[in-house]
Design a protein around this motif. Structure first.
Motif, short mmCIF file in Angstrom:
data_model
loop_
_atom_site.label_atom_id
_atom_site.label_comp_id
_atom_site.label_asym_id
_atom_site.label_seq_id
_atom_site.Cartn_x
_atom_site.Cartn_y
_atom_site.Cartn_z
N ARG A 190 0.80 -1.23 0.00
CA ARG A 190 0.00 0.00 0.00
C ARG A 190 0.83 1.28 0.00
NH1 ARG A 190 -5.33 -0.64 -1.50
NH2 ARG A 190 -5.77 -2.84 -1.06
N PRO A 191 1.94 1.33 0.75
CA PRO A 191 2.72 2.59 0.74
C PRO A 191 3.21 2.99 -0.64
CG PRO A 191 3.36 1.22 2.61
CD PRO A 191 2.46 0.38 1.76
N VAL A 207 1.55 3.19 -3.32
CA VAL A 207 0.55 3.99 -4.04
C VAL A 207 0.90 5.47 -3.93
CG1 VAL A 207 -1.88 4.61 -4.19
CG2 VAL A 207 -1.24 2.23 -3.71
N ASP A 208 1.15 5.92 -2.71
CA ASP A 208 1.50 7.34 -2.51
C ASP A 208 2.91 7.65 -3.03
OD1 ASP A 208 -0.96 7.89 -1.38
OD2 ASP A 208 -0.26 7.61 0.68
N GLU A 209 3.83 6.71 -2.85
CA GLU A 209 5.21 6.94 -3.31
C GLU A 209 5.26 7.12 -4.82
OE1 GLU A 209 9.70 5.01 -2.78
OE2 GLU A 209 7.95 3.96 -1.97
N ALA A 260 2.72 8.01 -6.75
CA ALA A 260 2.00 9.24 -7.08
C ALA A 260 2.90 10.46 -6.90
CB ALA A 260 0.75 9.36 -6.22
N ALA A 261 3.73 10.45 -5.87
CA ALA A 261 4.63 11.58 -5.63
C ALA A 261 5.69 11.68 -6.74
CB ALA A 261 5.31 11.42 -4.27
N ASP A 267 -4.32 2.65 -12.06
CA ASP A 267 -4.78 2.77 -10.68
C ASP A 267 -4.26 1.55 -9.92
OD1 ASP A 267 -6.06 2.91 -8.24
OD2 ASP A 267 -8.05 3.32 -9.08
N GLY A 282 -3.73 1.19 -6.76
CA GLY A 282 -4.46 0.93 -5.53
C GLY A 282 -5.62 -0.03 -5.77
#
Length: 546
Positions: A57-58, A60-62, A64-65, A207, A209
């Motif tokens: 899960r982490p 997904v944000d990594e 995106a950044a 996507d 996620g």
């Protein structure tokens, strides 16, 4: 999911015992003892894939950044990776309808075409679990040079994905590249839902996620010690065991898309199953076919198991005649049909492959024979790949064969016939291995079905060197029942690998020669066909093979 005929017999024979020993719950608890003492040390560091629906899960944000940092003008994602590092992102992006350029070749023409495509808008993802994959290192070097020549800082356009502590992590950080670390306790072919699958896919616009949600939604089901557990059912059916002992094992799997919305799943499953099971003289050979009309599905031999990838709930309506039970293997007595969302299917097949490994009595997490071809290629890179004089030349096509293969042969048709004559009736398979530009010479792949019809035996087609990280393990470690047609060709122009004493042309020639050498050392019949003129040679070869 359904299993019929002998596949259903295998399920009834083996699933109750798997339930009694709590195989599923122990697998998802990462019990490394499930495959015996000899496999325990490897299994202990290879089972984190069971929980990736949550543990990834982490990312997904990594991801995106990183995508936001690159900005909207950098929208062309190129993936330099081999095997598990490329096959999963390829199917993920294709299924999502998201463009991704997969650079998994050493062919100089193929690499040059990628370098010339929208470089000013490109981000390169260089993925290597070991950190020492020669193809990926060479491709990264080529892009570094191209970026610099174009006035672009490579550190702004290259993202490295690797395992913690690999040589690539250290060198990439020292050079100032963005680095994303993968879970080190997941093997390459089980790494679809790690950084290797998710970083390039997420940067391309998938996507990721939602993909993790799909996998997580079935994790509980696959961990149940119940006779309806799809992983136990699929693993037992795939294991190729005929409980009645009447027809022998169905150890070739004809994978056919039959209404599924998942694109290219067979190519990903091919590596997972072949590399996991093809060892110690046994294994399962996936044969990726064109659809339910393929010869291996319409008229399966007694050692072939048709596996239909069908539409699942929520899939777009299938085309008439596809996935509706009206043709192909739907009419056969022994068939498996599997449908689902991509994330769910990936976790299902990984768990089922682990089950099949248990039933076959092998360690599904090692790949002892992959290194042999790599070692041979490295040895040839240190000098010049020695192909020797051809045994004969037919209209610009050079032919070489393992000892005795071409005795009495005078032309290309005769050479092909001599190889096919070595096929073992009722058990053998033919592998076509093309070390060419898979974009420009794509039409060569359409010889697969005609050859299957001609030989009445399962026929695989693989692009080199990518298949070396997939079915290459089965070719050397599986049963000695294959015959091998290797196709190489002179590129339009060679391409140097910056900072290395070899070129891409030298590299792919060494890989082909090394693979042929190792196959010959294993007493496999190999016919090597070298095209001095690719366009004319491919046309002639297609004519002869079809």
């Amino acid at each position: 999911m359904t299993a019929t005929g002998e596949a259903a017999d295998a399920v009834r024979a083996h699933v109750p015992a798997l339930v009694d020993e709590r195989f599923a719950s122990r697998l998802f608890a990462q019990d490394a003892t499930l495959w015996g003492p000899e496999a325990e040390s490897e299994s202990a560091i290879r089972l984190s894939w069971v929980g990736l629906g949550q543990s990834s899960r982490p990312l997904v944000d990594e991801v995106a950044a990183i995508r936001a940092d690159l900005g909207p003008d950098v929208d062309h994602v190129v993936l330099a990776g081999m095997g598990g590092s490329s096959l999963a992102p390829e199917v993920i992006c294709a299924t999502a309808g998201v463009p991704l350029t997969v650079l998994d070749s050493s062919d100089p023409d193929y690499v040059r075409a990628a370098l010339g495509d929208r470089l000013e808008r490109t981000v390169l993802v260089a993925s290597s679990k070991s950190g020492g994959t020669v193809e990926t290192d060479s491709q990264r070097r080529a892009y570094e040079g191209a970026f610099r020549d174009a006035g672009i800082d490579p550190t702004e356009r290259i993202v490295v994905v690797t395992d913690p502590g690999s040589p690539l992590e250290a060198s990439a950080r020292a050079a100032g590249y963005r680095v994303v670390l993968a879970d080190p306790n997941v093997g390459g072919r089980y790494s679809a839902l790690t950084a290797f699958g998710l970083v390039p896919s997420g940067l391309a616009g998938v996507d990721i996620g939602a993909l993790l949600d799909e996998a997580d939604s079935v994790a509980g089901l696959l961990a149940e010690d119940a006779e309806g557990n799809p992983a136990l059912v699929l693993g037992a059916a795939l294991s190729g065991v005929d409980p009645k002992g009447s027809t022998g094992r169905r150890d070739k799997l004809a994978l056919a898309a039959d209404g599924t919305s998942v694109v290219g799943f067979g190519d990903w499953a091919e590596q997972l199953v072949a590399e996991s099971t093809g060892k110690q003289g046994t294994g399962l050979l996936p044969v990726v076919v064109e659809g339910p009309q393929a010869p291996e599905v319409r008229w399966p031999a007694s050692d072939v198991l048709p596996v239909l990838l069908v539409a699942a709930d929520g899939d777009p309506a299938s085309e008439p005649g596809e996935g509706d039970g009206t043709d192909g293997a739907a009419q056969n007595a022994t068939t498996i049909s599997v449908g689902g969302s991509l994330g769910a299917l990936m976790l299902l097949w990984e768990a089922a492959t682990a089950v099949a490994g248990r039933l076959l009595g092998i360690n599904p997490f090692d790949q002892p024979d992959v290194e042999s071809a790599k070692k041979a290629a490295r040895g040839m890179l240190e000098g010049t790949p020695e192909t020797g004089e051809p045994d004969l030349v037919d209209d610009g096509i050079e032919l070489r064969g393992t000892p005795g293969l071409l005795d009495g042969v005078s032309d290309l048709p005769g050479a092909v016939a001599a190889l096919l004559d070595r096929l073992e009736p009722g058990r053998g398979y033919l592998a076509v291995m093309a070390y060419l530009d898979r974009a420009e010479q794509a039409e060569l792949a359409d010889v697969r079905a005609p050859l299957a019809l001609r030989t009445e035996r399962p026929t695989t087609f693989g692009w080199g060197p990518r298949f070396l990280h997939s079915t290459g393990q089965y070719h050397k470690g599986g049963p000695a029942i294959g015959v091998y047609l290797q196709v190489t060709g002179d590129p339009a122009e060679d391409l140097d690998v910056p900072g290395q004493p070899f070129s891409f042309g030298h590299l792919i020639a060494a890989q082909a020669a090394g693979d042929a050498q190792v196959l010959a050392d294993h007493d496999r019949p190999v016919l090597r066909v070298h095209l001095t003129d690719r366009a004319a040679g491919v046309a002639r070869l297609r004519e002869v093979l079809k």
